[in-house]
Design an enzyme around this catalytic site. Structure first.
Site, PDB file in Angstrom:
ATOM      1  N   PHE A 106       0.889  -1.014   0.144  1.00  9.07           N
ATOM      2  CA  PHE A 106       0.138  -0.273  -0.161  1.00  9.07           C
ATOM      3  C   PHE A 106       0.877   1.248  -0.143  1.00  9.07           C
ATOM      4  O   PHE A 106       1.859   1.508   0.864  1.00  9.07           O
ATOM      5  CB  PHE A 106      -1.092   0.035   1.099  1.00  9.07           C
ATOM      6  CG  PHE A 106      -1.960   1.117   1.319  1.00  9.07           C
ATOM      7  CD1 PHE A 106      -2.955   1.047   0.397  1.00  9.07           C
ATOM      8  CD2 PHE A 106      -1.521   2.337   1.806  1.00  9.07           C
ATOM      9  CE1 PHE A 106      -3.786   2.201   0.371  1.00  9.07           C
ATOM     10  CE2 PHE A 106      -2.355   3.650   1.814  1.00  9.07           C
ATOM     11  CZ  PHE A 106      -3.774   3.441   0.942  1.00  9.07           C
ATOM     12  N   ASP A 191       9.516   2.684   1.418  1.00  7.72           N
ATOM     13  CA  ASP A 191       8.093   3.246   1.990  1.00  7.72           C
ATOM     14  C   ASP A 191       8.283   3.180   3.332  1.00  7.72           C
ATOM     15  O   ASP A 191       7.838   1.960   3.826  1.00  7.72           O
ATOM     16  CB  ASP A 191       7.162   2.931   1.182  1.00  7.72           C
ATOM     17  CG  ASP A 191       5.790   3.435   1.783  1.00  7.72           C
ATOM     18  OD1 ASP A 191       5.934   4.195   2.784  1.00  7.72           O
ATOM     19  OD2 ASP A 191       4.814   3.234   0.985  1.00  7.72           O
ATOM     20  N   LYS A 220       3.165  10.260   8.114  1.00  4.16           N
ATOM     21  CA  LYS A 220       2.269   9.699   9.517  1.00  4.16           C
ATOM     22  C   LYS A 220       3.334  10.247  10.773  1.00  4.16           C
ATOM     23  O   LYS A 220       2.997  11.230  10.989  1.00  4.16           O
ATOM     24  CB  LYS A 220       2.385   8.047   9.468  1.00  4.16           C
ATOM     25  CG  LYS A 220       1.341   7.599   8.303  1.00  4.16           C
ATOM     26  CD  LYS A 220       1.199   6.202   8.689  1.00  4.16           C
ATOM     27  CE  LYS A 220       0.014   5.575   7.518  1.00  4.16           C
ATOM     28  NZ  LYS A 220      -1.312   5.670   8.049  1.00  4.16           N
TER      29      LYS A 220
END
Ligand SMILES: Cc1ncc(COP(=O)(O)O)c(C=O)c1O
Length: 374
Positions: A106, A191, A220
């Site tokens: 993702f 990532d 995040k």
């Protein structure tokens, strides 16, 4: 967290690994409110001392030489993908534009990042998939080797897949990818949007494997709840990204930079990452006990530090619902996994209280008698 029903919840989701220092941490509140009384925004045509400071600190603490700030994880990934393509093009290989990604990945919700993630449920209905992404099976080195073509620019990977169900790439796999990239002139992109900024007990998860990428996307936890992200790179990987080639209006704004610096103040404090690693071990150990006691519910425990996953024999939606009934917030993921992502500042007492609530949820689900003392 207090719900609209007035009930108190223990937050083991942290806004999906975002609120790394909990809610309204006083150091973050004061950094944000102090900055709010000064300047909120100016174009990055001008120098921004807060951003320069944060970029320098990130570069000092990592493999990177250069940092580009964004407002989200997907934008950090867009920057990373563009950079890899530009690097190959600047090196005389414009035909190398494809990026290899992994099943279960993702990487965000923009047109390019849903193509990178390759999940049908996110691609469906949005027209032709953006070209340039080749998805392969999880963790098969030979398949990876065979997938590299003269058009391949880079390999993009989450060291631990988050949405995919807390699936860790073995250290040997990450090392193998590094070697392949070096041998074949490709760039390695990590990532670390979900795994980064202390979540696994290291500043970045790839440090566990002793392997550095050429480019890394972060978001995040880096803002502790303030929306921001960053794309980090070596000078070599960033060499095609000269001034004006890529840009942003809001990325690196003074409010975000103030909070980002405040987050780093705490995460880089001596002993902080050790605390995360220790808390993660304690949680893992207690979860292992629950797995032994409730084999009909818990199938497997996965992850690193405070990025843990429980693979369950019931659907994650059902398990998360049972946890919610015990006033514990957790996050469902793929592969039948429920994610436990508490704030990194969690105390042992809060952690054990969380385990008690997970235990209570297991009891409710299996209708087994509880042990003495509970
Ligand atoms: C590993 C990973 N990459 C990228 C993203 C996208 O980040 P954002 O939602 O901030 O665009 C996410 C978000 O969940 C993620 O977990």
């Amino acid at each position: 967290m207090i719900g609209s029903d007035g009930e108190r919840y223990l937050d083991f989701g942290a806004g999906i690994a975002v609120n790394s220092l909990g809610h309204a941490h006083p150091h973050l509140v004061s950094a944000l409110t102090e900055q709010a009384q000064k300047i909120w925004h100016t174009s990055n045509l001008f120098q921004m001392p807060g951003g320069e400071k944060l970029a320098r600190r990130l570069a000092d603490a990592t493999f990177a030489d250069k940092v580009f700030f964004t407002n989200s994880g997907a934008e950090a990934l867009e920057c990373a993908i563009k950079m890899a393509r530009k690097y190959q093009s600047a090196n005389g290989h414009p035909e190398r534009f494809r990026v290899i990604t992994f099943e279960g990945a993702f990487h965000g919700r923009t047109l390019a990042t849903i193509a990178a993630g390759g999940q049908a449920k996110y691609l469906e209905g949005f027209g032709p998939k953006v070209d340039g992404f080749d998805q392969i099976a999880f963790g098969d080195h030979e398949v990876l080797d065979r997938a590299i073509t003269p058009e391949t620019a880079a390999i993009l990977v989450e060291p631990i897949q988050g949405e995919g169900g807390i699936r860790s790439f073995p250290q040997a796999c990450l090392k193998g990818m590094r070697q392949l990239c070096d041998d074949k002139g490709l760039l390695l992109i990590f990532d670390e949007v979900q795994t980064g900024v202390g979540r696994t007990g290291r500043l970045f998860a790839h440090e566990w494997a002793g392997v550095a990428p050429d480019i890394m996307a972060v978001a995040k936890g880096i803002g502790g709840g303030f929306p921001m992200g960053a794309c980090l790179a070596t000078d070599e990987a960033a060499k095609g990204m000269t001034a004006g080639v890529h840009g942003t209006t809001f990325g690196g704004n003074p409010l975000a930079m103030a909070v980002g610096n405040a987050v780093l103040d705490i995460v880089l404090e001596e002993g902080f990452l050790e605390h995360v690693a220790k808390a993660g071990l304690l949680l893992r150990q207690r979860l292992a006990e629950l797995k032994d006691r409730f084999p009909d519910i818990i199938d497997e425990i996965r992850g690193e530090g405070l990025m843990l996953g429980l693979r369950t024999r019931v659907a994650p939606g059902v398990f998360v619902g049972a946890l919610r009934a015990e006033k514990l917030v957790a996050i469902p993921a793929g592969d039948n996994v429920t994610r436990l992502l508490p704030p990194l500042i969690i105390s042992d007492e809060e952690l054990l209280e969380g385990v008690r609530r997970i235990e209570a949820a297991c009891v409710a689900l299996s209708r087994k008698p509880t042990t003495a003392g509970h």
